[in-house]
Design an enzyme around this catalytic site. Sequence first.
Site, mmCIF file in Angstrom:
data_model
loop_
_atom_site.group_PDB
_atom_site.id
_atom_site.type_symbol
_atom_site.label_atom_id
_atom_site.label_comp_id
_atom_site.label_asym_id
_atom_site.label_seq_id
_atom_site.Cartn_x
_atom_site.Cartn_y
_atom_site.Cartn_z
ATOM 1 N N CYS A 125 -33.255 74.254 17.538
ATOM 2 C CA CYS A 125 -34.159 73.164 17.864
ATOM 3 C C CYS A 125 -35.403 73.697 18.567
ATOM 4 O O CYS A 125 -35.750 74.871 18.431
ATOM 5 C CB CYS A 125 -33.468 72.069 18.666
ATOM 6 S SG CYS A 125 -34.329 70.471 18.514
ATOM 7 N N ASP A 194 -30.254 67.853 25.649
ATOM 8 C CA ASP A 194 -30.806 66.522 25.873
ATOM 9 C C ASP A 194 -30.025 65.797 26.957
ATOM 10 O O ASP A 194 -30.555 64.898 27.607
ATOM 11 C CB ASP A 194 -30.790 65.725 24.575
ATOM 12 C CG ASP A 194 -31.961 66.092 23.685
ATOM 13 O OD1 ASP A 194 -32.968 65.359 23.712
ATOM 14 O OD2 ASP A 194 -31.891 67.112 22.994
#
Length: 318
Positions: A125, A194
């Site tokens: 990511c 996250d």
Amino acid sequence: MTLEETADRIRSMEIRGAGRIARAAAKALLAHSQSGTYQDLKSYQERMMVASEMLAGVRPTAVSLPNAVNLISKPLSLAKTLDEAKSGLEERAQAFIIHSEQAVAKIGEIGARHIRDGDVVMTHCNSEAALQCILTAHQQGMDIEVYATEVRPRNQGHITIKTLSDAGIKTNFIVDSAARYFMKEVDLCITGADAITVNGAVINKIGTSQIALAAKEARVNFLVAAETYKFAPRTILGERILIEERSADEVLPDAARATLPHVTVRNPTFDVTPAEYVDLIITEHGEIPPGMAYIIIKEHLQWDMDNLCIDYPYCEEE
């Protein structure tokens, strides 16, 4: 940019990455507070609470949003006058933005200590914190090589390889499913997060858990770089973090799906990496084993551990 525009940009992933999302929310709350005209404390509290609730609900998995909002909006319930509430909220918003930017640099310094000259690092990511660890090691003169994944379906890996290439770091760009194949060439994995739960499980971009599993199988250390505001307080109460599923259009266009009436597209944005697959979590306050996640929540996020629901304006009473 208005509050609504910020919310739309976060929702559409024009603004993406938990750190960037949190800073965008802080800036939006600051601007929203400064732009209004208020008659009394109650009108200000109501206006800012509505704004806070709207921002906090835009991306359900990114706990950086409610954590940022909670830290910033604390004066709303504690202040006794309009001036006290307004100045308190605006000062906290400005402080959060500065702290968030400094946190990434500090994480980079700490994380770089785990990267040796000649190491091959895999990342997944587009994490500011994880990338900063790699960039800092490179700036310190380490000769390193990186494997970066494509990150389907939103292709955040394209942003990652641009950053690495611009820094002059040798980078291999691979499809997500090739991570295990190349793990034998890797010395270290570093990803972002996250959200991090009280037991140290890590919620990150879909595909992270597969990379962590491959790393464990290959006996490659798996590190997570994350600011403290990505830890999830309400997991102390046993609440699970909602895994966001996004539009099927991101995977398969409408026209293609129309020819496949018996096919359902599933598009989860995140997955959960168990704590036992994580070797260390690197925060701006130092590195911890996953089992110490509770300490970060208790000492650095300013949540009332005895009454989270009262302190948290977006939860519903059970």
